[in-house]
Scaffold this motif. Structure first.
Motif, short mmCIF file in Angstrom:
data_model
loop_
_atom_site.label_atom_id
_atom_site.label_comp_id
_atom_site.label_asym_id
_atom_site.label_seq_id
_atom_site.Cartn_x
_atom_site.Cartn_y
_atom_site.Cartn_z
N PRO A 68 3.76 3.87 -5.03
CA PRO A 68 2.32 3.89 -4.77
C PRO A 68 1.98 2.98 -3.60
CG PRO A 68 2.80 2.56 -6.68
CD PRO A 68 4.10 3.21 -6.27
N THR A 69 0.98 3.37 -2.84
CA THR A 69 0.54 2.56 -1.72
C THR A 69 -0.66 1.73 -2.15
OG1 THR A 69 -0.89 4.34 -1.00
CG2 THR A 69 1.32 4.27 -0.05
N MET A 70 -0.74 0.54 -1.59
CA MET A 70 -1.85 -0.34 -1.93
C MET A 70 -3.10 0.15 -1.20
SD MET A 70 -0.79 -2.57 -4.03
CE MET A 70 -2.06 -3.78 -3.96
N PRO A 71 -4.20 0.31 -1.92
CA PRO A 71 -5.43 0.75 -1.23
C PRO A 71 -5.97 -0.37 -0.34
CG PRO A 71 -5.88 0.25 -3.52
CD PRO A 71 -4.39 0.15 -3.35
N GLN A 72 -6.52 0.01 0.79
CA GLN A 72 -7.08 -0.95 1.72
C GLN A 72 -8.47 -1.37 1.24
OE1 GLN A 72 -5.45 -2.28 4.25
NE2 GLN A 72 -3.66 -1.08 3.66
N PRO A 73 -8.84 -2.64 1.42
CA PRO A 73 -10.18 -3.04 1.00
C PRO A 73 -11.23 -2.34 1.86
CG PRO A 73 -9.05 -4.86 2.09
CD PRO A 73 -8.06 -3.75 1.94
N THR A 74 -12.31 -1.95 1.21
CA THR A 74 -13.36 -1.21 1.92
C THR A 74 -14.47 -2.11 2.42
OG1 THR A 74 -14.43 -0.80 -0.18
CG2 THR A 74 -12.92 0.89 0.61
#
Length: 104
Positions: A7-13
């Motif tokens: 899984p890839t880490m989601p980028q902060p929005t």
């Protein structure tokens, strides 16, 4: 297909703000509490006195408990020993059966 998918880490929005600092409050001394009223000491209980009959009953009960626990432990040990002996005999019989089949 055989490679695991990591899984890839989601980028902060949005930007992350640091937590707010909590300021300690000052404690103002109030009126002191009145000292507790002295209570009467509890009456002392009489010491337990062992009569010869009570002592004999305690010794008999303790002996019975030791005998019962010992009998249970010995029976468990005997059950383990009998199981181990029967498994050893079964292993010898199976080994002899396999060896006789290889000789033919």
């Amino acid at each position: 297909m055989f490679r695991p998918k990591l899984p890839t880490m989601p980028q902060p929005t949005r930007t992350v703000t640091p937590p707010a600092v909590v300021e300690p409050t000052t404690i103002t001394p109030g009126t002191p509490a009145p000292p507790p009223a002295s209570t009467a000491p509890a009456p002392s209980r009489p010491a337990v006195q062992l009569t010869p009959g009570t002592a004999l009953a305690l010794v008999g009960g303790g002996t019975a408990v030791v005998l019962v626990v010992g009998a249970v432990l010995v029976s468990m040990l005997l059950a383990v020993a009998i199981t181990a002996a029967s498994l050893a005999i079964c292993a010898l019989v199976i080994r002899s059966l396999v060896n006789t089949q290889h000789r033919r």
